[in-house]
Design a protein around this motif. Structure first.
Motif, PDB file in Angstrom:
ATOM      1  N   ILE A 185       0.848  -1.206   0.000  1.00  0.00           N
ATOM      2  CA  ILE A 185       0.000   0.000   0.000  1.00  0.00           C
ATOM      3  C   ILE A 185       0.880   1.251   0.000  1.00  0.00           C
ATOM      4  O   ILE A 185       0.639   2.187  -0.768  1.00  0.00           O
ATOM      5  CB  ILE A 185      -0.967  -0.004   1.201  1.00  0.00           C
ATOM      6  N   GLU A 186       1.898   1.285   0.839  1.00  0.00           N
ATOM      7  CA  GLU A 186       2.782   2.451   0.885  1.00  0.00           C
ATOM      8  C   GLU A 186       3.523   2.640  -0.440  1.00  0.00           C
ATOM      9  O   GLU A 186       3.725   3.769  -0.885  1.00  0.00           O
ATOM     10  CB  GLU A 186       3.768   2.345   2.052  1.00  0.00           C
ATOM     11  N   ALA A 187       3.917   1.546  -1.075  1.00  0.00           N
ATOM     12  CA  ALA A 187       4.566   1.648  -2.387  1.00  0.00           C
ATOM     13  C   ALA A 187       3.592   2.211  -3.420  1.00  0.00           C
ATOM     14  O   ALA A 187       3.975   3.009  -4.280  1.00  0.00           O
ATOM     15  CB  ALA A 187       5.104   0.291  -2.828  1.00  0.00           C
ATOM     16  N   ALA A 188       2.318   1.822  -3.334  1.00  0.00           N
ATOM     17  CA  ALA A 188       1.300   2.372  -4.247  1.00  0.00           C
ATOM     18  C   ALA A 188       1.128   3.861  -4.008  1.00  0.00           C
ATOM     19  O   ALA A 188       1.058   4.647  -4.964  1.00  0.00           O
ATOM     20  CB  ALA A 188      -0.026   1.634  -4.075  1.00  0.00           C
ATOM     21  N   VAL A 189       1.070   4.277  -2.764  1.00  0.00           N
ATOM     22  CA  VAL A 189       0.946   5.708  -2.438  1.00  0.00           C
ATOM     23  C   VAL A 189       2.133   6.476  -3.019  1.00  0.00           C
ATOM     24  O   VAL A 189       1.986   7.584  -3.535  1.00  0.00           O
ATOM     25  CB  VAL A 189       0.843   5.922  -0.903  1.00  0.00           C
ATOM     26  N   ALA A 190       3.317   5.860  -2.984  1.00  0.00           N
ATOM     27  CA  ALA A 190       4.534   6.502  -3.485  1.00  0.00           C
ATOM     28  C   ALA A 190       4.637   6.461  -5.007  1.00  0.00           C
ATOM     29  O   ALA A 190       5.615   6.946  -5.565  1.00  0.00           O
ATOM     30  CB  ALA A 190       5.757   5.846  -2.859  1.00  0.00           C
ATOM     31  N   GLY A 191       3.641   5.861  -5.676  1.00  0.00           N
ATOM     32  CA  GLY A 191       3.641   5.844  -7.135  1.00  0.00           C
ATOM     33  C   GLY A 191       4.479   4.751  -7.750  1.00  0.00           C
ATOM     34  O   GLY A 191       4.853   4.828  -8.924  1.00  0.00           O
ATOM     35  N   GLN A 192       4.747   3.683  -6.999  1.00  0.00           N
ATOM     36  CA  GLN A 192       5.588   2.597  -7.499  1.00  0.00           C
ATOM     37  C   GLN A 192       4.832   1.549  -8.303  1.00  0.00           C
ATOM     38  O   GLN A 192       5.447   0.700  -8.930  1.00  0.00           O
ATOM     39  CB  GLN A 192       6.309   1.918  -6.328  1.00  0.00           C
ATOM     40  N   GLY A 193       3.500   1.581  -8.281  1.00  0.00           N
ATOM     41  CA  GLY A 193       2.712   0.610  -9.023  1.00  0.00           C
ATOM     42  C   GLY A 193       1.316   0.510  -8.451  1.00  0.00           C
ATOM     43  O   GLY A 193       0.879   1.355  -7.672  1.00  0.00           O
ATOM     44  N   LEU A 194       0.619  -0.553  -8.856  1.00  0.00           N
ATOM     45  CA  LEU A 194      -0.745  -0.811  -8.393  1.00  0.00           C
ATOM     46  C   LEU A 194      -0.720  -1.894  -7.330  1.00  0.00           C
ATOM     47  O   LEU A 194      -0.020  -2.893  -7.472  1.00  0.00           O
ATOM     48  CB  LEU A 194      -1.633  -1.272  -9.549  1.00  0.00           C
ATOM     49  N   ALA A 195      -1.501  -1.698  -6.278  1.00  0.00           N
ATOM     50  CA  ALA A 195      -1.588  -2.672  -5.199  1.00  0.00           C
ATOM     51  C   ALA A 195      -3.015  -3.181  -5.079  1.00  0.00           C
ATOM     52  O   ALA A 195      -3.967  -2.493  -5.453  1.00  0.00           O
ATOM     53  CB  ALA A 195      -1.153  -2.048  -3.871  1.00  0.00           C
ATOM     54  N   LEU A 196      -3.141  -4.367  -4.551  1.00  0.00           N
ATOM     55  CA  LEU A 196      -4.438  -4.913  -4.167  1.00  0.00           C
ATOM     56  C   LEU A 196      -4.508  -4.870  -2.650  1.00  0.00           C
ATOM     57  O   LEU A 196      -3.556  -5.266  -1.972  1.00  0.00           O
ATOM     58  CB  LEU A 196      -4.599  -6.353  -4.640  1.00  0.00           C
ATOM     59  N   ALA A 197      -5.628  -4.397  -2.138  1.00  0.00           N
ATOM     60  CA  ALA A 197      -5.776  -4.310  -0.687  1.00  0.00           C
ATOM     61  C   ALA A 197      -7.245  -4.358  -0.316  1.00  0.00           C
ATOM     62  O   ALA A 197      -8.122  -4.048  -1.130  1.00  0.00           O
ATOM     63  CB  ALA A 197      -5.153  -3.020  -0.158  1.00  0.00           C
ATOM     64  N   SER A 198      -7.487  -4.729   0.915  1.00  0.00           N
ATOM     65  CA  SER A 198      -8.839  -4.698   1.457  1.00  0.00           C
ATOM     66  C   SER A 198      -9.325  -3.252   1.490  1.00  0.00           C
ATOM     67  O   SER A 198      -8.572  -2.348   1.850  1.00  0.00           O
ATOM     68  CB  SER A 198      -8.849  -5.287   2.866  1.00  0.00           C
ATOM     69  N   THR A 199     -10.579  -3.059   1.126  1.00  0.00           N
ATOM     70  CA  THR A 199     -11.141  -1.704   1.168  1.00  0.00           C
ATOM     71  C   THR A 199     -10.975  -1.094   2.555  1.00  0.00           C
ATOM     72  O   THR A 199     -10.747   0.109   2.676  1.00  0.00           O
ATOM     73  CB  THR A 199     -12.630  -1.698   0.774  1.00  0.00           C
ATOM     74  N   PHE A 200     -11.054  -1.900   3.586  1.00  0.00           N
ATOM     75  CA  PHE A 200     -10.917  -1.404   4.951  1.00  0.00           C
ATOM     76  C   PHE A 200      -9.542  -0.772   5.174  1.00  0.00           C
ATOM     77  O   PHE A 200      -9.418   0.223   5.873  1.00  0.00           O
ATOM     78  CB  PHE A 200     -11.153  -2.538   5.955  1.00  0.00           C
ATOM     79  N   PHE A 201      -8.498  -1.342   4.566  1.00  0.00           N
ATOM     80  CA  PHE A 201      -7.141  -0.845   4.772  1.00  0.00           C
ATOM     81  C   PHE A 201      -6.823   0.413   3.971  1.00  0.00           C
ATOM     82  O   PHE A 201      -5.888   1.134   4.305  1.00  0.00           O
ATOM     83  CB  PHE A 201      -6.114  -1.917   4.430  1.00  0.00           C
ATOM     84  N   VAL A 202      -7.567   0.667   2.881  1.00  0.00           N
ATOM     85  CA  VAL A 202      -7.226   1.809   2.017  1.00  0.00           C
ATOM     86  C   VAL A 202      -8.306   2.884   1.960  1.00  0.00           C
ATOM     87  O   VAL A 202      -8.127   3.882   1.272  1.00  0.00           O
ATOM     88  CB  VAL A 202      -6.880   1.344   0.579  1.00  0.00           C
ATOM     89  N   GLU A 203      -9.396   2.721   2.694  1.00  0.00           N
ATOM     90  CA  GLU A 203     -10.494   3.694   2.580  1.00  0.00           C
ATOM     91  C   GLU A 203     -10.071   5.103   2.976  1.00  0.00           C
ATOM     92  O   GLU A 203     -10.493   6.076   2.348  1.00  0.00           O
ATOM     93  CB  GLU A 203     -11.727   3.230   3.358  1.00  0.00           C
ATOM     94  N   ASP A 204      -9.222   5.248   3.974  1.00  0.00           N
ATOM     95  CA  ASP A 204      -8.761   6.584   4.367  1.00  0.00           C
ATOM     96  C   ASP A 204      -7.859   7.200   3.300  1.00  0.00           C
ATOM     97  O   ASP A 204      -7.941   8.400   3.018  1.00  0.00           O
ATOM     98  CB  ASP A 204      -8.035   6.543   5.709  1.00  0.00           C
ATOM     99  N   ASP A 205      -6.989   6.380   2.707  1.00  0.00           N
ATOM    100  CA  ASP A 205      -6.114   6.874   1.632  1.00  0.00           C
ATOM    101  C   ASP A 205      -6.917   7.282   0.405  1.00  0.00           C
ATOM    102  O   ASP A 205      -6.584   8.253  -0.272  1.00  0.00           O
ATOM    103  CB  ASP A 205      -5.077   5.818   1.249  1.00  0.00           C
ATOM    104  N   ILE A 206      -7.977   6.546   0.101  1.00  0.00           N
ATOM    105  CA  ILE A 206      -8.843   6.901  -1.030  1.00  0.00           C
ATOM    106  C   ILE A 206      -9.592   8.192  -0.715  1.00  0.00           C
ATOM    107  O   ILE A 206      -9.657   9.103  -1.546  1.00  0.00           O
ATOM    108  CB  ILE A 206      -9.808   5.740  -1.365  1.00  0.00           C
ATOM    109  N   ALA A 207     -10.129   8.289   0.490  1.00  0.00           N
ATOM    110  CA  ALA A 207     -10.875   9.495   0.880  1.00  0.00           C
ATOM    111  C   ALA A 207      -9.993  10.738   0.861  1.00  0.00           C
ATOM    112  O   ALA A 207     -10.451  11.824   0.497  1.00  0.00           O
ATOM    113  CB  ALA A 207     -11.499   9.300   2.262  1.00  0.00           C
TER     114      ALA A 207
END
Length: 164
Positions: A97-119
Motif C-alpha cells: 500500500i505504501e509503495a502504491a501511495v509513493a507511485g511505485q505501481g498498483l496494489a491490491l488491498a482490502s477496502t478497509f485498509f485503504v479507505e482513508d487513503d482513497i478518501a
C-alpha cells in the motif's frame, strides 16, 4: 497464531473463516473486499489501467496473499499475462500500500485498509472489480474468558472501530 489456553491471550483478530475452534466466539469485524489502488499521479502519467492494455504498463505490487492472478481473471484482464507485467513483491500488505501511495505501481488491498487513503486522495481505485476471497476478519475470544469485562469492552471497541 496464539493459543488462548497456553499463551495467556484473551482476544485475537483472525483472518479466515469460522469456526476457529471449539469454545471460541467469533464475530465478524469486516468483510475482506479486495480492490486495486494506485497513486493519482501514476494514473495521470500512465493512463487509466482499464484503457486498452494499459495495465501492462503498470508494475503490480504483490503482498504475501498474491491475489493478482485471481483479480485479473475476475476483472477479465487475463489477456495481460503476468509475465509481461513488472511484479514487485512485498511480505506485508502495508508495504505494498505504501509503495502504491509513493507511485511505485498498483496494489491490491482490502477496502478497509485503504479507505482513508482513497478518501484523502492519496490513492485511487483504479479498476471497478471487487474480489471476495472467502476469508474475512473476525474478533475471536474464548466463550468463557478469564477477564470477561475487559474482553467485552475491547470487543465492543473493535466492533465500533470497524464500523466507522
Amino acid at each position: 497464531m496464539s493459543n488462548f489456553q497456553t499463551d495467556a491471550v484473551d482476544l485475537a483478530v483472525r483472518y479466515g473463516c469460522p469456526p476457529f475452534g471449539p469454545g471460541l466466539n467469533a464475530d465478524l469485524l469486516f468483510d475482506q473486499i479486495i480492490v486495486a489502488v494506485g497513486s493519482p499521479l501514476l494514473v495521470e502519467k500512465l493512463g487509466a489501467p482499464s484503457d486498452d492494455d494499459n495495465i501492462a504498463r503498470y508494475p503490480l505490487l504483490h503482498d504475501a496473499h498474491n491475489f493478482w492472478p485471481q483479480y485479473l481473471e475476475s476483472a477479465l484482464l487475463r489477456r495481460t499475462t503476468m509475465a509481461a507485467v513488472k511484479n514487485i513483491r512485498f511480505n506485508q500488505t502495508s508495504l505494498a500500500i505504501e509503495a502504491a501511495v509513493a507511485g511505485q505501481g498498483l496494489a491490491l488491498a482490502s477496502t478497509f485498509f485503504v479507505e482513508d487513503d482513497i478518501a484523502s486522495g492519496r490513492l485511487l481505485r483504479v479498476l471497478p472489480t471487487e474480489l471476495r476471497v472467502g476469508s474475512d476478519f473476525y474478533v475471536v475470544s474464548p466463550r468463557k474468558p478469564r477477564h470477561p469485562h475487559s474482553v467485552a469492552a475491547v470487543r465492543s471497541w473493535l466492533a465500533s472501530a470497524a464500523m466507522r
